[in-house]
Design a protein around this motif. Structure first.
Motif, PDB file in Angstrom:
ATOM      1  N   HIS A  46      -7.824   8.339  -8.708  1.00 37.33           N
ATOM      2  CA  HIS A  46      -7.889   8.407  -7.159  1.00 37.33           C
ATOM      3  C   HIS A  46      -6.868   9.299  -6.569  1.00 37.33           C
ATOM      4  O   HIS A  46      -6.826   9.555  -5.472  1.00 37.33           O
ATOM      5  CB  HIS A  46      -7.663   7.032  -6.849  1.00 37.33           C
ATOM      6  N   LEU A  47      -5.925   9.924  -7.416  1.00 36.56           N
ATOM      7  CA  LEU A  47      -4.870  10.701  -6.826  1.00 36.56           C
ATOM      8  C   LEU A  47      -5.578  12.039  -6.260  1.00 36.56           C
ATOM      9  O   LEU A  47      -6.227  12.647  -6.844  1.00 36.56           O
ATOM     10  CB  LEU A  47      -4.031  11.148  -8.019  1.00 36.56           C
ATOM     11  N   LYS A  48      -5.519  12.201  -4.900  1.00 31.56           N
ATOM     12  CA  LYS A  48      -5.833  13.021  -4.241  1.00 31.56           C
ATOM     13  C   LYS A  48      -4.891  14.369  -3.887  1.00 31.56           C
ATOM     14  O   LYS A  48      -5.171  15.414  -3.748  1.00 31.56           O
ATOM     15  CB  LYS A  48      -6.658  12.586  -2.726  1.00 31.56           C
ATOM     16  N   THR A  49      -3.731  14.023  -3.469  1.00 33.67           N
ATOM     17  CA  THR A  49      -2.578  14.880  -2.950  1.00 33.67           C
ATOM     18  C   THR A  49      -1.423  14.756  -3.888  1.00 33.67           C
ATOM     19  O   THR A  49      -0.780  13.777  -3.938  1.00 33.67           O
ATOM     20  CB  THR A  49      -2.433  14.701  -1.409  1.00 33.67           C
ATOM     21  N   LYS A  97      -1.399   2.765  -2.504  1.00 30.16           N
ATOM     22  CA  LYS A  97      -2.241   4.166  -2.113  1.00 30.16           C
ATOM     23  C   LYS A  97      -1.205   5.294  -2.003  1.00 30.16           C
ATOM     24  O   LYS A  97      -1.524   6.434  -2.364  1.00 30.16           O
ATOM     25  CB  LYS A  97      -2.910   3.998  -0.929  1.00 30.16           C
ATOM     26  N   GLU A  98       0.179   5.133  -1.736  1.00 29.14           N
ATOM     27  CA  GLU A  98       1.022   6.191  -1.289  1.00 29.14           C
ATOM     28  C   GLU A  98       2.405   6.025  -2.128  1.00 29.14           C
ATOM     29  O   GLU A  98       3.091   4.886  -1.797  1.00 29.14           O
ATOM     30  CB  GLU A  98       1.086   6.407   0.235  1.00 29.14           C
ATOM     31  N   GLU A 132       0.819  -1.210  -0.156  1.00 26.61           N
ATOM     32  CA  GLU A 132       0.019   0.067  -0.103  1.00 26.61           C
ATOM     33  C   GLU A 132       0.872   1.324  -0.120  1.00 26.61           C
ATOM     34  O   GLU A 132       0.331   2.297  -0.341  1.00 26.61           O
ATOM     35  CB  GLU A 132      -1.007  -0.096   1.258  1.00 26.61           C
ATOM     36  N   GLU A 142      -3.204   7.502  -4.087  1.00 31.91           N
ATOM     37  CA  GLU A 142      -4.007   8.357  -3.702  1.00 31.91           C
ATOM     38  C   GLU A 142      -3.111   9.566  -3.228  1.00 31.91           C
ATOM     39  O   GLU A 142      -3.489  10.988  -3.491  1.00 31.91           O
ATOM     40  CB  GLU A 142      -4.825   8.138  -2.359  1.00 31.91           C
ATOM     41  N   ASN A 143      -1.716   9.342  -2.880  1.00 32.58           N
ATOM     42  CA  ASN A 143      -0.601  10.386  -2.357  1.00 32.58           C
ATOM     43  C   ASN A 143       0.415   9.999  -3.236  1.00 32.58           C
ATOM     44  O   ASN A 143       0.894   9.068  -3.116  1.00 32.58           O
ATOM     45  CB  ASN A 143      -0.873  10.288  -0.768  1.00 32.58           C
ATOM     46  N   THR A 182      -9.419  14.290 -10.021  1.00 29.42           N
ATOM     47  CA  THR A 182     -10.093  14.472  -8.547  1.00 29.42           C
ATOM     48  C   THR A 182      -9.011  15.055  -7.575  1.00 29.42           C
ATOM     49  O   THR A 182      -9.276  15.102  -6.426  1.00 29.42           O
ATOM     50  CB  THR A 182     -10.623  13.391  -7.814  1.00 29.42           C
ATOM     51  N   ILE A 206      -4.831   3.233  -8.408  1.00 29.12           N
ATOM     52  CA  ILE A 206      -5.725   3.689  -7.553  1.00 29.12           C
ATOM     53  C   ILE A 206      -4.703   4.809  -6.391  1.00 29.12           C
ATOM     54  O   ILE A 206      -5.289   4.766  -5.288  1.00 29.12           O
ATOM     55  CB  ILE A 206      -6.035   2.437  -6.659  1.00 29.12           C
TER      56      ILE A 206
END
Length: 445
Positions: A353-356, A282-283, A252, A310-311, A382, A308
């Motif tokens: 899914h990338l947020k930051t 995710k990171e 992850e 996210e960060n 997003t 997927i």
């Protein structure tokens, strides 16, 4: 009323001070030695010259070391060879009440002689069986046998760390279901690491690129591959690196040196055609000494199999060594090696899914920074936050500004820099983070 003296607590009896430090983590307890001479004496070696015959068993030595304690203790051990009447080696042992043991073998003479370590947990019942955390520093060929025997009796060990072990070449770990964290840090001669441990969650490696073999299906969640020392004296093994990445496909969180992915691309790897994906990642933290065109595009190619995510963190540290990518003899490679930027951008996958995003260590107007921001803003549909952190640790919030709205967002109350996008049809606004505001036509940090 007389003011309380800052060092009043140091006047308490030693018994009370020892009880105080027994309630805090071992590392914090050791750091109290800098407060004053009183605190420093709390962790003076209790047994400054505890001698053992080298013919005695490991269990006898360690049974003496791991007697129950009510607070942190520091011991100094000397292992004696009676035939030569001299020390085989000396080491410091720091132990805590939370089943934690740190062994430091750097007190004696260091050696660069090559040696291996085998960790194989077996079913025994000794004072060591309840140990939870083991930190080994500066293990050498003389202490290596003691360390291997030590691990075989650690039935409940959850965390194992090897640090600055000069001469260590091969690490072979066969752990039981309890081991959750493994770290190998700054061991410059390591060539191979083999791991068997079904419940291992965290793997942290820092140093030269070794051969890392995962021999079982692990539950790895967090992996750090800080390969700041490059290859060492080994040749680049593309298939070996791909095998390692495949074994890590369910993690992850990943920290990785950028040069490794750049070299994979240059060696002929096409990420989208691999038989595995990072379906749980995710990171991602990418670390390198520079961000040039090939590194930027190699990152884009890796993101194609990390859908997927996210960060994303990109950290440029100019103090790291820059490694020149060798020439590989092949007739295929990642398309970005001959395409222009616009084609690379069009071929990059959507990052839904990338947020930051945080980009650290860049100058304010570096061309590669602008292109990387442009690529990520185009593909991360997003995205909630993008930050740029300068080498001086100044933080800026990034927003995308259409040319038609540029005048409306340049208020004097904002400390802002404006950078043109590659297509020239919009701009990047870099606003000091403590002054950032929300604007519905721009986005926010």
């Amino acid at each position: 009323m007389e003011e309380a003296r800052p060092d009043l607590i140091s006047d308490l009896p030693h018994e009370i001070l020892r009880q105080i430090i027994s309630f805090i983590p071992l590392k914090a307890a050791v750091r109290t030695s800098i407060l004053s001479n009183t605190w420093r004496t709390l962790l003076m070696p209790l047994q400054p010259h505890l001698h053992f015959d080298s013919n005695q068993t490991t269990s006898e030595i360690m049974a003496s070391l791991l007697k129950p304690c009510n607070g942190p203790e520091l011991c100094k051990f000397s292992l004696i060879n009676q035939e030569r009447e001299e020390d085989d080696f000396t080491f410091l042992a720091t132990k805590g009440v939370e089943k934690e043991l740190h062994l430091n073998f750097s007190d004696g003479e260091q050696t660069k002689a090559n040696f291996n370590l085998t960790f194989s947990a077996t079913k025994q019942t000794t004072n060591l069986s309840s140990l939870r955390t083991l930190h080994l520093r500066s293990v050498n060929q003389f202490s290596g046998k003691l360390v291997s025997n030590l691990f075989s009796e650690c039935q409940l060990l959850e965390s194992l760390k090897l640090e600055k072990c000069m001469g260590l070449e091969i690490v072979d770990i066969e752990a039981n279901h309890c081991l959750k964290s493994l770290a190998v840090i700054d061991c410059p001669n390591v060539m191979s690491i083999s791991i068997y441990g079904t419940n291992l969650e965290s793997l942290w490696y820092k140093g030269v690129l070794p051969e890392i073999q995962i021999k079982s299906s692990l539950r790895l969640v967090d992996v750090v591959l800080d390969l700041r020392e490059g290859l060492g004296e080994r040749e680049f093994d593309c298939e070996g690196v791909l095998s390692l990445l495949s074994s890590l496909r369910d993690i992850e969180s990943l920290t990785i040196s950028g040069w490794l992915l750049e070299w994979l691309c240059a060696a002929g790897v096409i990420f989208e055609k691999l038989q595995f994906r990072f379906n749980k990642l995710k990171e991602l933290l990418w670390i390198d000494s520079v961000m040039n065109r090939t590194k930027r595009d190699s990152l884009a190619c890796f993101l194609n199999i990390s859908l997927i995510l996210e960060n994303l963190f990109v950290k440029i540290d100019q103090n790291l060594i820059s490694f020149t990518c060798p020439s590989f003899n092949h007739y295929w490679h990642e398309p970005h090696l001959w395409m222009d930027y616009e084609t690379v951008k069009s071929n990059a996958s959507q990052l839904e899914h990338l947020k930051t995003v945080e980009l650290a260590g860049f100058g304010n107007k570096e061309d590669q920074l602008v292109l990387l921001m442009d690529l990520l803003l185009k593909k991360a549909v997003t995205l909630r936050s993008m930050r740029v952190v300068s080498p001086e640790n100044q933080s800026w919030c990034v927003s995308k500004i259409p040319e038609s709205q540029l005048k409306h967002t340049s208020g004097s109350h904002l400390k802002r820099m404006v950078v043109s996008s590659p297509s020239k049809d919009y701009f990047f606004g870099l606003t000091e983070e403590n002054n950032s505001v929300f604007h519905p036509a721009i986005g926010h940090c």
